[in-house]
Design an enzyme around this catalytic site. Sequence first.
Site, PDB file in Angstrom:
ATOM      1  N   HIS A  98      -9.277  77.803 -53.495  1.00  0.00           N
ATOM      2  CA  HIS A  98      -7.729  76.460 -53.423  1.00  0.00           C
ATOM      3  C   HIS A  98      -6.567  77.094 -54.794  1.00  0.00           C
ATOM      4  CE1 HIS A  98      -9.508  74.087 -50.274  1.00  0.00           C
ATOM      5  NE2 HIS A  98     -10.270  73.638 -50.634  1.00  0.00           N
TER       6      HIS A  98
ATOM      7  N   ASP B 212     -15.639  78.767 -45.419  1.00  0.00           N
ATOM      8  CA  ASP B 212     -15.247  77.293 -46.155  1.00  0.00           C
ATOM      9  C   ASP B 212     -14.136  76.430 -45.485  1.00  0.00           C
ATOM     10  OD1 ASP B 212     -15.619  76.362 -48.888  1.00  0.00           O
ATOM     11  OD2 ASP B 212     -14.407  75.574 -48.059  1.00  0.00           O
TER      12      ASP B 212
ATOM     13  N   HIS C 239     -13.025  74.128 -45.838  1.00  0.00           N
ATOM     14  CA  HIS C 239     -11.238  74.354 -46.016  1.00  0.00           C
ATOM     15  C   HIS C 239     -10.327  74.823 -46.262  1.00  0.00           C
ATOM     16  CE1 HIS C 239     -13.827  70.657 -48.306  1.00  0.00           C
ATOM     17  NE2 HIS C 239     -13.461  70.248 -47.751  1.00  0.00           N
TER      18      HIS C 239
ATOM     19  N   ASP D  24     -19.664  74.559 -47.200  1.00  0.00           N
ATOM     20  CA  ASP D  24     -18.886  72.349 -46.681  1.00  0.00           C
ATOM     21  C   ASP D  24     -19.107  72.502 -45.183  1.00  0.00           C
ATOM     22  OD1 ASP D  24     -16.787  73.326 -48.934  1.00  0.00           O
ATOM     23  OD2 ASP D  24     -16.900  74.057 -46.696  1.00  0.00           O
TER      24      ASP D  24
END
Length: 366
Positions: A142, A179, A181, A267
């Site tokens: 991120h 991931d 996200h 995740d």
Amino acid sequence: PMTTGYVYHELYGWHDTGTHASLAPADPRRGIQPFHHLENPEAKRRVHELLVVTGLIDRLTRLTPRPATDEEILLVHTPGHLARLTKANDTGGDGGDGSTPFGRGGLDIARLAAGGAIRAAEAVLEGKVDNAYALVRPPGHHAVPDSGMGFCMLANIAIALRAVRRTHNVARVAVVDIDVHHGNGTQTVFWEDPNVLALSLHQDRFFPPNSGFVTERGAGAGFGYTLNLPLPPGTGTGGYLEATRRVVLPALRRFKPDLIVVAAGFDANALDPLGRMMLTPRAYREMARMVLDAAADLCDGRVLCVHEGGYAAAYVPFCANAVIEVLAGVTEPFREPFSFDNMGQQELQPHQDAAIKATEALLGDI
Ligand SMILES: Cc1nn(C)c(C)c1/N=N/c1ccc(/C=C/C(=O)NO)cc1
Ligand SMILES: [Zn+2]
């Protein structure tokens, strides 16, 4: 047999995210009881411990991380961001978004995470190992040039790629972000770069807010080399394996990378406190198998996995272990104690198929 590089360092477990800046920042005045930050050492330390206890670690080639230098960090980040982290290193602070806390010496550990990714990338590109797994912390996908974000202080993968491309002959790199996200940091850094394919499979509209839409495709020379596949919450094995078969593999075959990097966040696992997907060790194993087979066809098996998110301490170890077993060519896979493979709706659902179709339609621009 495959030789698999492995990066881990105890200092990764000493990165202190505390209780004051988690998604529910402790504050008795507001009735918010202290709770550990989700990005705490547990899940990742337990991955390492599982490798030690099963003995798989003895089949891996241990690589020692080193701190990324200022110069390497500045290949991606602004001087202002590095200054912010440097200034707060003696006291502890935040990476920039209020959700990315670190303790004293946190920058030193973040340097070691980025440096771990660099070291693993060098080992793969120099042929010291066939592939590698960098179990680093804090995560990186991120982080953007002028700020840390979403628990990420430095953009580990982006720094590693910019660093090794100066010293190694690697023209095209594909980054596959699994991931849960959106891999917004990698996307941002390589937005206009046709030599880095930034592909992200993620839970639709989760984090970062308003990020990761299928319409985000890159710009200039890089147009078409950013691919996003937002999947609906509740996507399980069928959706992810179909997405891999119909989007990831065709994209890799068209792009013909010299190196495949996996932003290995876990995740999307069925037990994650943050993600709302339903993946199991078997799903991760089959995804890794498909990517490794594509790498064998396209780039002599050169695959670098860099650990990102994944917060279910009881389950992430089995999911990450499954991927590392595939990298290392283990034939008798570890049998995890409980499985969610038979949960309802693990098979591909019509609305998930529709999401895959929307991204499939963009492959022609690679
Ligand atoms: C939005 C928002 N609003 N507020 C107030 C806060 C504190 C928000 N952050 N939410 C977050 C921040 C990070 C993640 C996941 C990171 C990861 O695992 N990446 O791989 C999820 C939700
Ligand atoms: Zn994540």
